[in-house]
Write an enzyme that holds these catalytic residues in place. Structure first.
Site, PDB file in Angstrom:
ATOM      1  N   SER A 183       2.252  12.965  65.929  1.00 31.52           N
ATOM      2  CA  SER A 183       2.173  13.764  67.143  1.00 31.52           C
ATOM      3  C   SER A 183       2.879  15.085  66.910  1.00 31.52           C
ATOM      4  O   SER A 183       3.850  15.147  66.138  1.00 31.52           O
ATOM      5  CB  SER A 183       2.832  13.026  68.318  1.00 31.52           C
ATOM      6  OG  SER A 183       2.956  13.869  69.447  1.00 31.52           O
ATOM      7  N   TYR A 187       9.552   8.204  71.596  1.00 31.55           N
ATOM      8  CA  TYR A 187       8.230   8.369  70.981  1.00 31.55           C
ATOM      9  C   TYR A 187       8.286   9.438  69.888  1.00 31.55           C
ATOM     10  O   TYR A 187       7.819   9.217  68.762  1.00 31.55           O
ATOM     11  CB  TYR A 187       7.231   8.761  72.063  1.00 31.55           C
ATOM     12  CG  TYR A 187       5.851   9.105  71.572  1.00 31.55           C
ATOM     13  CD1 TYR A 187       4.944   8.100  71.261  1.00 31.55           C
ATOM     14  CD2 TYR A 187       5.431  10.428  71.450  1.00 31.55           C
ATOM     15  CE1 TYR A 187       3.658   8.403  70.825  1.00 31.55           C
ATOM     16  CE2 TYR A 187       4.156  10.742  71.015  1.00 31.55           C
ATOM     17  CZ  TYR A 187       3.274   9.722  70.707  1.00 31.55           C
ATOM     18  OH  TYR A 187       2.008  10.030  70.277  1.00 31.55           O
TER      19      TYR A 187
END
Length: 260
Positions: free
Chosen positions: A149, A162
């Site tokens: 990401s 995350y």
């Protein structure tokens, strides 16, 4: 049975496993790899959707199968990869697409959420890599791709666990290249920015809140639009190609949002 499996492999480019393969970005990855001649194993938690995709993709020349693969469950990972190795004797590419994120400021999170997100986003792919690597090393080739990401590169308010786990996945894959590049193993991470998926649109609440949030995201991206799943899949497709010399990279597919 063994002869039939060998015939399938001989007709294909190789065997590719895609975790989280039945929806959004994962589905697009499965479609593009299968178009390139890969036998695609659609890793799933939701059986019906994965089996439907495998049936849609499969042709007489190049099959596609659904494989149970829950990246939060070590037993599921071992069983899923074990069944694929039993069937074909090899895994030539593995794409770790599963992800888990809770939207909360860090001080509002707890250890249970940290462990859950670290398990799905980093530790599960680490275990899967350990199970796939011996066959890849024996074959003298293999591709490992983590769907990371842009949060891993930039940080992301509300997604500290995350972002940390995805950064860890990227560092892990770089290390695999340093340890096993000499065995023909190529590993990289692909880092999506804001991608227009059902999961993204479902994370903002009602329609009005979603519309406002999507517009804010568009304004953050230099290209002034959200990305599409097929654009992330195109990066994976490139990294899985036979004639590329890219390894240990963190490839952003985010419309320039993380450029330096």
């Amino acid at each position: 049975m063994a002869n039939m499996m060998q015939a399938e492999i001989n007709r294909a480019r190789g065997v590719a496993l895609v975790s989280g393969g039945s929806g959004g970005i994962g589905r697009a990855i499965c479609e593009q790899l299968h178009d390139d001649g890969w036998i695609v194993a659609v890793g799933y938690i939701t059986k019906a959707r994965a089996e439907a995709l495998a049936a849609e993709l499969a042709t007489a020349e190049v099959p596609a199968i659904a494989v149970p693969l829950d990246m939060a469950d070590p037993d599921s990972i071992r069983a899923g990869i074990g069944s694929l190795l039993d069937r074909y004797g090899r895994i030539d590419a593995a794409v770790f697409n599963g992800g888990l994120a809770e939207t909360k400021r860090f001080l509002d999170t707890d250890e249970e959420a940290w462990w859950a997100e670290a398990t799905v986003n980093m530790i599960g792919p680490m275990l899967a890599t350990k199970l796939c690597l011996p066959a890849m090393i024996e074959a003298g080739r293999g591709v490992l791709i983590g769907i990371s990401s842009d949060s891993a590169k930039l940080g992301d308010i509300g997604h500290a666990p995350y972002a940390a786990a995805k950064y860890g996945l990227t560092a892990f894959l770089k290390t695999i290249v340093r340890e096993h590049g000499r065995h023909g193993i190529r590993a990289s991470s692909v880092a999506p920015g804001p991608i227009d998926t059902a999961m993204l649109r479902g994370s903002f609440g009602g329609p009005e809140a979603t519309a406002v949030a999507i517009e804010k995201l568009r304004q953050l991206v230099p290209l002034r639009r959200l990305g599409q799943p097929h654009e992330v899949a195109a990066a994976v497709r490139y990294l899985c190609s036979d004639d590329e010399y890219v390894a240990g990279e963190h490839l952003s597919v985010g419309g320039g949002v993380s450029m330096q």
